[in-house]
Scaffold this active site. Structure first.
Site, PDB file in Angstrom:
ATOM      1  N   PRO A 149      51.668 -37.008 -38.407  1.00  0.00           N
ATOM      2  CA  PRO A 149      51.805 -35.947 -37.419  1.00  0.00           C
ATOM      3  C   PRO A 149      51.005 -34.700 -37.732  1.00  0.00           C
ATOM      4  O   PRO A 149      51.263 -34.001 -38.704  1.00  0.00           O
ATOM      5  CB  PRO A 149      53.303 -35.644 -37.433  1.00  0.00           C
ATOM      6  CG  PRO A 149      53.926 -36.663 -38.336  1.00  0.00           C
ATOM      7  CD  PRO A 149      52.841 -37.066 -39.256  1.00  0.00           C
ATOM      8  N   GLU A 150      50.047 -34.442 -36.888  1.00  0.00           N
ATOM      9  CA  GLU A 150      49.380 -33.142 -36.869  1.00  0.00           C
ATOM     10  C   GLU A 150      50.004 -32.356 -35.715  1.00  0.00           C
ATOM     11  O   GLU A 150      50.974 -32.819 -35.108  1.00  0.00           O
ATOM     12  CB  GLU A 150      47.870 -33.320 -36.693  1.00  0.00           C
ATOM     13  CG  GLU A 150      47.266 -34.216 -37.775  1.00  0.00           C
ATOM     14  CD  GLU A 150      45.763 -34.402 -37.651  1.00  0.00           C
ATOM     15  OE1 GLU A 150      45.076 -33.483 -37.200  1.00  0.00           O
ATOM     16  OE2 GLU A 150      45.274 -35.490 -38.004  1.00  0.00           O
TER      17      GLU A 150
END
Length: 270
Positions: free
Chosen positions: A2-3
């Site tokens: 997850p960015e």
DNA sequence: ACACGATCCTGACTGC
DNA sequence: TGCAGTCAGGATCGTG
């Protein structure tokens, strides 16, 4: 995984738990980035979830009394809303049972993530180190220009430094640099003002597009409701080594910068 | 002060 | 089939 776009996608998919009360906290003592124990989360018991916010790659669940639960997903973390009847799976490190018969589950096979109770959700200590949020805080090209002076490291590694701007990781740093037409290996301090302007524009538009697409699902990313993202179909360089540049047809190159795979077009990016 | 490599951990995939 | 090696969306620590 997850960015910023994935964390924002998770956050948006959590509306169904807003207003719910936490009736039970279950978890094993497990070594995440910090050790996680249910004892640490006990103050959240009986509290009502009133909303959520995000700063960079951190997600914060706000509780009614002003406290919060802070999450970071590392490489493989997710938050999932599941029916309480569903069996617990391997790597479900924390289960928050809610009064509506659902559970909020923190799942993280690689255990690089973070879960922490914060007494004051306004300003967790982790946020003090972060630069402006890459997507929703008001920073401008001049800020990028000023921040990049005297920085000799590769511009791509510089973009991934969360103290400069918060939220870009390995995928979106490569993608934004392609859209800005800047080579990832160049020293940050060599950027001109106009390149910083292009970079600023590229970061904003890349993130906006990715959030609209529900993030990128490379192998396993799903939002809290179990839905995949679609931005992986819009990658212009990431994981496209030797495939033709969508703009000029040159083969996309891969090189390692600061230990991370980096993708770029040798012709479009100078 | 700054930049880099090693490190934490599991899972998926490749090649022998 | 099995095993070793490599690589993965991140952040932190020690070092030179």
């Amino acid at each position: 995984m997850p960015e910023l776009p994935e964390v924002e996608t998770i956050r948006r998919s959590l509306v169904s738990v807003e207003g719910a009360r936490i009736t039970r906290v279950q978890g094993r003592c497990v070594q995440l980035r910090q050790p996680l124990t249910t004892e640490d989360l006990r103050p959240a018991l009986g509290q009502r979830i009133v909303g959520s916010s995000r700063r960079g790659k951190y997600l914060l669940l706000h509780l009614l009394d002003g406290a919060g639960l802070l999450f970071h997903f590392g490489m493989s973390g997710t938050l999932l809303v599941r029916a309480q009847a569903e069996p617990r799976r391997e790597h479900d490190h924390l289960v928050l049972e809610l009064e509506q018969g659902t559970s909020l589950v923190f799942h993280d096979p690689r255990r690089f993530g973070l879960v922490r109770f914060v007494a004051n959700a306004e300003e967790p200590s982790e946020f003090a180190q972060l630069g402006p949020d890459a997507w929703c805080d008001p920073y401008d090209a001049e800020y990028l220009f000023a921040q990049s002076r005297h920085r000799r490291l590769a511009v791509k590694a510089w973009l991934m430094d969360q103290r400069v701007i918060a939220g870009l990781g390995n995928i979106y740093a490569s993608e934004a640099l392609f859209r800005a037409g800047i080579r990832p290996g160049r020293q940050a301090r060599r950027l001109s003002r106009s390149e910083c302007a292009r970079l600023h524009w590229a970061i904003r538009t890349t993130l906006a597009e990715a959030i609209t697409a529900g993030g990128s699902s490379i192998s396993d990313f799903l939002d809290a409701q179990g839905r995949p993202g679609y931005f992986q179909h819009r990658f212009q360089v990431y994981e496209r080594e030797r495939q033709p540049c969508l703009h000029c047809g040159s083969p996309i190159r891969r090189r390692v910068l600061a230990g991370r795979s980096t993708y770029y077009c040798p012709r479009c990016q100078q």
